[in-house]
Scaffold this active site. Sequence first.
Site, PDB file in Angstrom:
ATOM      1  N   HIS A 268     -36.185 -38.491  57.565  1.00 30.36           N
ATOM      2  CA  HIS A 268     -35.233 -39.816  57.445  1.00 30.36           C
ATOM      3  C   HIS A 268     -35.325 -39.813  55.991  1.00 30.36           C
ATOM      4  CE1 HIS A 268     -39.994 -40.761  57.113  1.00 30.36           C
ATOM      5  NE2 HIS A 268     -39.216 -42.005  56.444  1.00 30.36           N
ATOM      6  N   HIS A 330     -39.917 -34.833  52.122  1.00 31.10           N
ATOM      7  CA  HIS A 330     -39.215 -35.413  51.783  1.00 31.10           C
ATOM      8  C   HIS A 330     -39.203 -35.686  50.729  1.00 31.10           C
ATOM      9  CE1 HIS A 330     -40.178 -37.327  55.773  1.00 31.10           C
ATOM     10  NE2 HIS A 330     -41.168 -38.227  55.552  1.00 31.10           N
TER      11      HIS A 330
HETATM   12  N1  LIG Z   1     -45.066 -42.670  63.904  1.00 30.32           N
HETATM   13  C1  LIG Z   1     -44.245 -42.206  62.628  1.00 30.32           C
HETATM   14  O1  LIG Z   1     -43.929 -43.057  61.282  1.00 30.32           O
HETATM   15  C2  LIG Z   1     -43.179 -41.091  62.169  1.00 30.32           C
HETATM   16  C3  LIG Z   1     -43.356 -40.009  63.244  1.00 30.32           C
HETATM   17  N2  LIG Z   1     -42.947 -38.761  62.632  1.00 30.32           N
HETATM   18  C4  LIG Z   1     -43.151 -37.434  64.342  1.00 30.32           C
HETATM   19  O2  LIG Z   1     -42.694 -38.305  65.261  1.00 30.32           O
HETATM   20  C5  LIG Z   1     -42.868 -37.608  65.864  1.00 30.32           C
HETATM   21  C6  LIG Z   1     -43.700 -39.010  67.489  1.00 30.32           C
HETATM   22  O3  LIG Z   1     -44.484 -39.980  66.367  1.00 30.32           O
HETATM   23  P1  LIG Z   1     -44.870 -40.924  67.075  1.00 30.32           P
HETATM   24  O4  LIG Z   1     -44.397 -41.635  67.975  1.00 30.32           O
HETATM   25  O5  LIG Z   1     -46.086 -41.752  66.080  1.00 30.32           O
HETATM   26  O6  LIG Z   1     -46.696 -40.014  67.584  1.00 30.32           O
HETATM   27  P2  LIG Z   1     -47.095 -40.616  69.487  1.00 30.32           P
HETATM   28  O7  LIG Z   1     -48.343 -39.969  68.836  1.00 30.32           O
HETATM   29  O8  LIG Z   1     -47.469 -42.421  69.320  1.00 30.32           O
HETATM   30  O9  LIG Z   1     -46.602 -40.242  70.137  1.00 30.32           O
HETATM   31  C7  LIG Z   1     -45.140 -40.141  71.039  1.00 30.32           C
HETATM   32  C8  LIG Z   1     -45.154 -40.022  72.432  1.00 30.32           C
HETATM   33  O10 LIG Z   1     -45.759 -38.534  72.936  1.00 30.32           O
HETATM   34  C9  LIG Z   1     -46.706 -38.973  73.922  1.00 30.32           C
HETATM   35  N3  LIG Z   1     -48.098 -38.291  73.362  1.00 30.32           N
HETATM   36  C10 LIG Z   1     -48.788 -38.318  72.340  1.00 30.32           C
HETATM   37  N4  LIG Z   1     -49.486 -37.507  71.999  1.00 30.32           N
HETATM   38  C11 LIG Z   1     -49.451 -36.323  73.515  1.00 30.32           C
HETATM   39  C12 LIG Z   1     -50.292 -35.051  73.925  1.00 30.32           C
HETATM   40  N5  LIG Z   1     -51.084 -35.030  73.090  1.00 30.32           N
HETATM   41  N6  LIG Z   1     -49.515 -34.775  75.176  1.00 30.32           N
HETATM   42  C13 LIG Z   1     -49.128 -35.198  74.961  1.00 30.32           C
HETATM   43  N7  LIG Z   1     -47.734 -35.951  75.292  1.00 30.32           N
HETATM   44  C14 LIG Z   1     -48.370 -37.023  74.060  1.00 30.32           C
HETATM   45  C15 LIG Z   1     -47.381 -40.268  74.188  1.00 30.32           C
HETATM   46  O11 LIG Z   1     -46.698 -40.613  75.362  1.00 30.32           O
HETATM   47  P3  LIG Z   1     -46.964 -40.117  76.858  1.00 30.32           P
HETATM   48  O12 LIG Z   1     -48.399 -40.205  77.160  1.00 30.32           O
HETATM   49  O13 LIG Z   1     -46.114 -41.856  77.518  1.00 30.32           O
HETATM   50  O14 LIG Z   1     -46.453 -38.947  77.510  1.00 30.32           O
HETATM   51  C16 LIG Z   1     -46.866 -41.166  73.090  1.00 30.32           C
HETATM   52  O15 LIG Z   1     -46.659 -41.668  73.498  1.00 30.32           O
HETATM   53  C17 LIG Z   1     -44.391 -36.668  65.774  1.00 30.32           C
HETATM   54  O16 LIG Z   1     -43.692 -35.648  65.759  1.00 30.32           O
HETATM   55  C18 LIG Z   1     -44.418 -37.206  64.084  1.00 30.32           C
HETATM   56  O17 LIG Z   1     -44.810 -36.462  63.237  1.00 30.32           O
HETATM   57  C19 LIG Z   1     -42.216 -38.370  62.242  1.00 30.32           C
HETATM   58  C20 LIG Z   1     -42.381 -39.538  61.000  1.00 30.32           C
HETATM   59  C21 LIG Z   1     -42.947 -41.136  60.642  1.00 30.32           C
HETATM   60  O1  LIG Z   2     -42.573 -38.933  57.116  1.00 30.71           O
HETATM   61  C1  LIG Z   2     -43.201 -39.463  57.248  1.00 30.71           C
HETATM   62  O2  LIG Z   2     -43.064 -41.054  56.472  1.00 30.71           O
HETATM   63  C2  LIG Z   2     -43.699 -42.122  56.277  1.00 30.71           C
HETATM   64  C3  LIG Z   2     -43.598 -42.727  55.228  1.00 30.71           C
HETATM   65  O3  LIG Z   2     -41.332 -43.648  55.715  1.00 30.71           O
HETATM   66  P1  LIG Z   2     -41.213 -44.920  54.933  1.00 30.71           P
HETATM   67  O4  LIG Z   2     -39.716 -44.768  55.134  1.00 30.71           O
HETATM   68  O5  LIG Z   2     -41.569 -45.513  55.561  1.00 30.71           O
HETATM   69  O6  LIG Z   2     -41.397 -44.797  53.418  1.00 30.71           O
HETATM   70  C4  LIG Z   2     -45.149 -41.883  56.161  1.00 30.71           C
HETATM   71  O7  LIG Z   2     -46.236 -42.613  56.479  1.00 30.71           O
HETATM   72  C5  LIG Z   2     -45.844 -41.426  57.226  1.00 30.71           C
HETATM   73  O8  LIG Z   2     -46.927 -40.487  57.098  1.00 30.71           O
HETATM   74  C6  LIG Z   2     -44.679 -39.031  56.767  1.00 30.71           C
HETATM   75  O9  LIG Z   2     -45.476 -38.683  58.496  1.00 30.71           O
END
Ligand SMILES: NC(=O)C1=CN([C@@H]2O[C@H](COP(=O)(O)OP(=O)(O)OC[C@H]3O[C@@H](n4cnc5c(N)ncnc54)[C@H](OP(=O)(O)O)[C@@H]3O)[C@@H](O)[C@H]2O)C=CC1
Ligand SMILES: O=C1O[C@H](COP(=O)(O)O)[C@@H](O)[C@H](O)[C@H]1O
Length: 581
Positions: A268, A330
């Site tokens: 992103h 990034h």
């Molecule tokens: N959050 C952020 O700021 C960022 C996230 N990412 C990436 O984006 C992706 C999603 O991130 P994020 O939303 O934080 O992740 P979450 O941990 O919130 O997971 C997303 C959804 O996946 C399901 N889930 C979580 N853990 C498991 C598991 N062990 N097995 C099966 N299903 C699971 C859950 O939904 P349910 O239980 O309803 O199925 C959950 O709501 C990841 O790959 C992360 O690395 C990248 C950049 C920033």
């Molecule tokens: O990909 C990621 O980015 C966020 C920071 O993103 P920003 O757009 O808020 O600067 C970081 O917090 C996170 O650890 C990382 O997985």
Amino acid sequence: MAKLLSNPSSRSSSTTFSSFHNGNLHFSRKINFLPNKSHFSKWDPTRIIFRNQFELKSSNGYPLNAVSLQDEGSAANPLAEKMNFPESGTGNSTLSITVVGASGDLAKKKIFPALFALYYEDCLPENFVVFGYSRTKMNDEELRNMISRTLTCRIDKRENCDDKMSQFLKKCFYHSGQYNSEEHFLDLNSKLKEKEGGRLSNRLFYLSIPPNIFVDAVRCASTKASSTTGWTRVIVEKPFGRDSESSSELTRRLKEYLTEDQIFRIDHYLGKELVENLSVLRFSNLVFEPLWSRNYIRNVQFIFSEDFGTEGRGGYFDNYGIIRDIMQNHLLQILALFAMETPVSLDAEDIRNEKVKVLRSMRPLQLEDVIVGQYKGHSKGSKSYPGYTDDPTVPTNSITPTFAAAALFINNARWDGVPFLMKAGKALHTKRAEIRVQFRHVPGNLYKRNFGTDLDKATNELVLRVQPDEAIYLKINNKVPGLGMRLDRSDLNLLYKARYTREIPDAYERLLLDAVEGERRLFIRSDELDAAWALFTPLLKELEHKKIAPELYPYGSRGPVGAHYLAAKHNVRWGDLTGEE
Ligand SMILES: NC(=O)C1=CN([C@@H]2O[C@H](COP(=O)(O)OP(=O)(O)OC[C@H]3O[C@@H](n4cnc5c(N)ncnc54)[C@H](OP(=O)(O)O)[C@@H]3O)[C@@H](O)[C@H]2O)C=CC1
Ligand SMILES: O=C1O[C@H](COP(=O)(O)O)[C@@H](O)[C@H](O)[C@H]1O
């Protein structure tokens, strides 16, 4: 039939990179049409959806359409060529976007709000549906309630905000299912078909789930829920593996079900406004491009800091650490954009070819050119801040770095000997991301004696502040007005909020729109990913193998002092710590 397009008449007047980018898209007029102002989006005239007049084509001249997950790619898809499918548009086609992992943090925080912003700006086609998919039991109404809590309208517009939100929410639906269940994806497919109402369908899946379930979800989506009439694309979130081997394995597994063209690996940071502007600044300003080499640039710094810890994400973070979380993707992506040679054109493949060349010209990171740190608990007045290992999801003896600084080098004629420094950390004193370019000393500087002994302080520095408060400023030397000859340091400052009233779109908006348009320029190609991992994997393995203990730094501080020693070793001073940032 509605199509996506740019406004050709506005292209020459725009100075944004996206105007160049869209300027590379070829348009074919279906009918003779004189653009009418009412067709123009107020947000960005270069990214307008005109209904009924144009057909968007990719920069290489092929229509951006028609790849089914079972097919080999648009060029190899005979059905696609025969039918000349439209881009996701109105009339007889529908765009379906499925957010896989809809109940998660990223979906709530970024993806749904970005989709709404695109809708609000008229950037989505007339016929579109958004599906949330995850295991959590919810009905459509509950999903809508969840989404509505994070939707906002642009502060510079706010026209019909409530109406727009309720219209958008009516297009959102939910399906609960397991990520590894073909049967559940088949049910999703039926719901998608029902909403698509027999129109040609283009389907975008956004995998917003933990990486260990990427392949299962792709397998199920590809075999049971891909479009049989239009294109199917999949946006994959980072992390793309933990090292070279796991990343290659992930790519190999994904390619069992998808072609490279269908995979949109998202970083992103590439969607951030100032990162987009980097190339514009360099390639369209004669005052910069000739300076862009070792002849004039002393060092370049890529700095990322957050003023909060891993709160809530410790479980994920401990398996990755700051080098994998921020640097390998990034910051390295920005470095590649910064340092690449002039691409043949602004086409995705031309740019990605140049980026990959830079990555391949770099020497893999050496342990002696890296320092790692980890934040510890800290009390300030009555407030206390937890240390990294205080997080219950982190092992108490974890040595995962939450801070790292590194010196990288590009072994090519342009950059030989120039240190590219990176610094990334969590729980620091400030939140910011910036690129700092420190120029060389002026040879035989006539005003040398006016600067005192610290000549480094008198060199020019160009700063691109990616966030917060986007800005580009150049530090120059000037005379203090008056009869004497006293010199001063001043900033030529382009502060976005002072220059533009328009709200800057979130990175996810740009990237989602690009994925819908089939524009791959800001997504990571698999060879770029391989090259990026090749640089970091030996270091990461050595750190883990030797169990290198991180230097502890207090939560809210400026990070470990080791970062200063590392910079000093390369005759560099961090630009963000000079007191005159
Ligand atoms: N959050 C952020 O700021 C960022 C996230 N990412 C990436 O984006 C992706 C999603 O991130 P994020 O939303 O934080 O992740 P979450 O941990 O919130 O997971 C997303 C959804 O996946 C399901 N889930 C979580 N853990 C498991 C598991 N062990 N097995 C099966 N299903 C699971 C859950 O939904 P349910 O239980 O309803 O199925 C959950 O709501 C990841 O790959 C992360 O690395 C990248 C950049 C920033
Ligand atoms: O990909 C990621 O980015 C966020 C920071 O993103 P920003 O757009 O808020 O600067 C970081 O917090 C996170 O650890 C990382 O997985």
